[in-house]
Write a protein that holds these residues in place. Structure first.
Motif, PDB file in Angstrom:
ATOM      1  N   THR A   1      26.040  36.075  52.502  1.00 51.13           N
ATOM      2  CA  THR A   1      26.671  36.040  53.825  1.00 51.13           C
ATOM      3  C   THR A   1      25.920  36.923  54.819  1.00 51.13           C
ATOM      4  O   THR A   1      24.829  37.420  54.523  1.00 51.13           O
ATOM      5  CB  THR A   1      28.185  36.349  53.718  1.00 51.13           C
TER       6      THR A   1
ATOM      7  N   LYS B   1      21.308  35.458  55.326  1.00 52.01           N
ATOM      8  CA  LYS B   1      21.100  34.046  54.951  1.00 52.01           C
ATOM      9  C   LYS B   1      19.663  33.577  55.172  1.00 52.01           C
ATOM     10  O   LYS B   1      19.185  32.691  54.475  1.00 52.01           O
ATOM     11  CB  LYS B   1      22.058  33.156  55.730  1.00 52.01           C
TER      12      LYS B   1
ATOM     13  N   ASP C   1      27.352  25.543  54.165  1.00 53.19           N
ATOM     14  CA  ASP C   1      28.184  25.930  55.321  1.00 53.19           C
ATOM     15  C   ASP C   1      28.499  24.755  56.243  1.00 53.19           C
ATOM     16  O   ASP C   1      29.638  24.598  56.685  1.00 53.19           O
ATOM     17  CB  ASP C   1      27.468  26.992  56.166  1.00 53.19           C
TER      18      ASP C   1
ATOM     19  N   ALA D   1      23.940  32.323  67.883  1.00 52.16           N
ATOM     20  CA  ALA D   1      22.683  31.647  67.541  1.00 52.16           C
ATOM     21  C   ALA D   1      22.105  32.206  66.241  1.00 52.16           C
ATOM     22  O   ALA D   1      20.902  32.215  66.044  1.00 52.16           O
ATOM     23  CB  ALA D   1      21.695  31.822  68.694  1.00 52.16           C
TER      24      ALA D   1
ATOM     25  N   GLY E   1      22.439  32.519  61.752  1.00 48.03           N
ATOM     26  CA  GLY E   1      22.262  31.603  60.628  1.00 48.03           C
ATOM     27  C   GLY E   1      23.306  30.497  60.582  1.00 48.03           C
ATOM     28  O   GLY E   1      22.978  29.327  60.347  1.00 48.03           O
TER      29      GLY E   1
ATOM     30  N   ARG F   1      24.558  35.819  73.278  1.00 40.64           N
ATOM     31  CA  ARG F   1      24.523  37.090  73.998  1.00 40.64           C
ATOM     32  C   ARG F   1      23.126  37.410  74.507  1.00 40.64           C
ATOM     33  O   ARG F   1      22.932  37.847  75.620  1.00 40.64           O
ATOM     34  CB  ARG F   1      25.000  38.162  73.003  1.00 40.64           C
TER      35      ARG F   1
ATOM     36  N   TRP G   1      24.482  34.728  78.358  1.00 43.34           N
ATOM     37  CA  TRP G   1      25.643  35.035  79.200  1.00 43.34           C
ATOM     38  C   TRP G   1      25.250  35.034  80.686  1.00 43.34           C
ATOM     39  O   TRP G   1      26.057  34.695  81.536  1.00 43.34           O
ATOM     40  CB  TRP G   1      26.206  36.430  78.843  1.00 43.34           C
TER      41      TRP G   1
ATOM     42  N   ALA H   1      31.549  38.417  66.475  1.00 45.82           N
ATOM     43  CA  ALA H   1      32.475  39.133  67.379  1.00 45.82           C
ATOM     44  C   ALA H   1      33.898  38.847  66.913  1.00 45.82           C
ATOM     45  O   ALA H   1      34.276  37.692  66.748  1.00 45.82           O
ATOM     46  CB  ALA H   1      32.281  38.659  68.811  1.00 45.82           C
TER      47      ALA H   1
ATOM     48  N   LEU I   1      35.613  39.691  72.097  1.00 39.12           N
ATOM     49  CA  LEU I   1      35.445  38.250  72.302  1.00 39.12           C
ATOM     50  C   LEU I   1      33.965  37.916  72.151  1.00 39.12           C
ATOM     51  O   LEU I   1      33.111  38.778  72.346  1.00 39.12           O
ATOM     52  CB  LEU I   1      35.904  37.883  73.723  1.00 39.12           C
TER      53      LEU I   1
ATOM     54  N   LEU J   1      35.616  27.887  54.847  1.00 33.17           N
ATOM     55  CA  LEU J   1      35.358  28.650  53.621  1.00 33.17           C
ATOM     56  C   LEU J   1      35.711  27.806  52.390  1.00 33.17           C
ATOM     57  O   LEU J   1      34.959  27.759  51.416  1.00 33.17           O
ATOM     58  CB  LEU J   1      36.203  29.923  53.652  1.00 33.17           C
TER      59      LEU J   1
END
Ligand code: NDP
Length: 245
Positions: free
Chosen positions: A41, A45, A81, A103, A105, A126, A144, A161, A168, A214
């Motif tokens: 995780t 990855k 995933d 943006a 894995g 971000r 952003w 986040a 957020l 999951l």
């Protein structure tokens, strides 16, 4: 989840957590611990992709590995995933335009899957650096600073986040704008209602959290770990039982 499967099937195995500080040591740790398999995780990855001796299936396309199986001392890498996510949003209808927040894995795997499914994809991150990796794909990338909103069928948070804090995935004014122009929302984070999904809930937007994702990726990983496609419904039942603990 996996231990519940082993218990149900009467298999002598144990799934546990290992903290890996340095991604470049993944293969060494894996072999030293004599593991039969592993899920990888955040944030390792991409390191997992590099650690494998062989990559199979969708992971090859995205350069991101979340499942490793030990095949006679060789590390074989997979990515479950994206299919896990598609499983999670199965009941959302008519999804054509998607905005992906983040943006990393997870975003990479999902974006490739959405494109494969013929969807139109935008990404908001971000910072600029990781967006460069999407340059060769047919996607619209924003930070952003230069984000221009339009309407989406689904907005997916793949950032971390809200995982360990109450932040957020983008500034509040952007999230307000985005959520006022989407039909559905989803978050890869599980085990809590993230601040992002709390905002979606306030607006009565149907959403999925990361638990279904999951579960989906878990069933696919279990098939790989056990080397056999056990009954999906039986695995799901065992995994759901553990998720509710
Ligand atoms: P990565 O570390 O590869 O990427 C993280 C991304 O999140 C980057 O784009 C990063 O932006 C962004 N980010 C991190 N912190 C913030 C913040 N405070 N505000 C805005 N953006 C932020 O992570 P992964 O893609 O591997 O995992 C992301 C999340 O998905 C994790 O929470 C993980 O637990 C969850 N996950 C859940 C799964 C499930 O089965 N439910 C499966 C896989 C993942 P920048 O580029 O600017 O650093």
């Amino acid at each position: 989840m996996h231990n519940s499967v082993y218990e149900t099937l009467g298999i002598k195995a144990c799934y546990t957590r290992i903290l890996l500080e340095d991604g470049s040591k993944l293969k060494e740790r894996f072999l030293h611990l004599s593991l039969s398999g592993a899920n990888i995780t955040v944030p390792h990855k991409e390191a997992a992709f590099n650690a494998c001796d062989e990559i199979r299936g969708f992971a090859k396309k995205v350069g991101v590995v979340n499942t490793i199986v030990n095949e006679n001392g060789r590390l074989v890498g997979y990515n479950t995933d994206a299919d896990g996510f598609m499983f999670a949003i199965g009941e959302f209808t008519n999804i054509k335009r998607i905005l992906v927040l983040g943006a990393g894995g997870t975003a990479k795997a999902l974006v490739q899957k959405f494109l494969d499914e013929g969807m139109e994809v935008s990404i908001l991150n971000r910072s600029q650096r990781r967006l460069e990796e999407f340059a060769s794909l047919d996607v619209t990338c924003y930070t952003w600073e230069n984000f221009q909103n339009s309407s989406f069928d689904l907005v997916v948070n793949t950032t971390s986040a809200g995982l360990e804090d109450d932040s957020l995935p983008a500034p509040k004014e952007l999230i307000d704008e985005i959520l006022s122009h989407t039909r559905y929302a989803a978050d890869a984070i599980y085990g809590k209602l993230t601040p992002f999904l709390q905002e979606a809930q306030k607006r009565s937007i149907p959403y999925k959290d990361g638990a279904d994702m999951l579960l989906g990726q878990g069933v696919l990983a279990a098939w790989l770990f056990l080397g056999k496609r056990h009954d999906k419904k039986e695995l799901e039942r065992a995994m759901r039982k553990a998720l509710l603990l």
